[in-house]
Design an enzyme around this catalytic site. Structure first.
Site, PDB file in Angstrom:
ATOM      1  N   THR A  23     -10.577   1.912 -30.346  1.00  7.73           N
ATOM      2  CA  THR A  23     -11.106   2.012 -28.986  1.00  7.73           C
ATOM      3  C   THR A  23     -11.497   0.649 -28.424  1.00  7.73           C
ATOM      4  OG1 THR A  23     -13.394   2.349 -29.710  1.00  7.73           O
ATOM      5  CG2 THR A  23     -12.026   4.314 -29.501  1.00  7.73           C
ATOM      6  N   ASP A  24     -11.677   0.636 -27.107  1.00  2.14           N
ATOM      7  CA  ASP A  24     -12.183  -0.567 -26.457  1.00  2.14           C
ATOM      8  C   ASP A  24     -13.713  -0.495 -26.440  1.00  2.14           C
ATOM      9  OD1 ASP A  24     -12.888   1.186 -24.376  1.00  2.14           O
ATOM     10  OD2 ASP A  24     -11.182   0.602 -23.123  1.00  2.14           O
ATOM     11  N   GLN A  25     -14.360  -1.423 -25.766  1.00  2.00           N
ATOM     12  CA  GLN A  25     -15.827  -1.464 -25.790  1.00  2.00           C
ATOM     13  C   GLN A  25     -16.468  -0.278 -25.072  1.00  2.00           C
ATOM     14  OE1 GLN A  25     -16.819  -5.202 -24.055  1.00  2.00           O
ATOM     15  NE2 GLN A  25     -16.508  -4.522 -21.956  1.00  2.00           N
ATOM     16  N   MET A  26     -15.686   0.478 -24.313  1.00  2.00           N
ATOM     17  CA  MET A  26     -16.212   1.666 -23.631  1.00  2.00           C
ATOM     18  C   MET A  26     -15.962   2.943 -24.435  1.00  2.00           C
ATOM     19  SD  MET A  26     -15.114   0.648 -19.746  1.00  2.00           S
ATOM     20  CE  MET A  26     -13.442   0.266 -20.245  1.00  2.00           C
ATOM     21  N   VAL A  28     -13.030   4.145 -25.281  1.00  2.00           N
ATOM     22  CA  VAL A  28     -11.768   4.781 -24.892  1.00  2.00           C
ATOM     23  C   VAL A  28     -10.654   4.188 -25.748  1.00  2.00           C
ATOM     24  CG1 VAL A  28     -10.112   5.088 -23.000  1.00  2.00           C
ATOM     25  CG2 VAL A  28     -12.581   5.187 -22.544  1.00  2.00           C
TER      26      VAL A  28
END
Length: 142
Positions: A23-26, A28
């Protein structure tokens, strides 16, 4: 061809939990990870036919993605369960096409749909026809 191999030509589904590293930092899932999941689905599909991808490579045949189409429908998030359903679309003398449907393991929501075309390569990276024994694995019994 055995009954197990005949049944294996049916779509195959794998299920797993999304890891934080995907995932990315959010939280997602980063878009390229869907393609990795397709590879996992594809190699497991091939395994159900009675040959691992590693065995195929040891026999001198590699499969390289020559075309890919992906449509993202909804985001997947960290710690969700996802399902990857892999379907063999068609086989030709030098190419195999797979379709993948990636869905939420909880809601069944469609997350992505992907199609890949793979071409057979020899050990020198040149396109070749699939050997008869490999092609038979991908051919349904009438």
């Amino acid at each position: 061809m055995s009954d197990v191999q005949r049944q294996a030509l049916e779509p195959q589904t794998i299920e797993f939990r999304i890891r934080y590293a995907e995932t990315d930092q959010m939280g997602v899932v980063y878009h390229t990870n869907y393609l990795v999941w397709c590879e996992v689905g594809r190699t497991e599909f091939i395994r159900t036919l009675g040959m691992s991808y590693a065995d195929m490579e040891r026999s001198g045949i590699g499969l390289a993605v020559s075309d890919l189409s992906a449509r993202y429908h909804a985001p997947a998030r960290y710690d969700d369960i996802v399902r990857v359903t892999t379907t063999l679309s068609w086989v030709r003398s030098r190419a195999i096409v797979f379709d993948y449907l990636i869905t939420s393991g909880g809601s069944g929501e469609r997350l992505a749909s992907v199609t890949t075309t793979l071409i057979a390569l020899d050990r020198n990276g040149r396109p070749v026809s699939l050997p008869a024994e490999v092609r038979r694995l991908f051919t349904p019994v009438a």
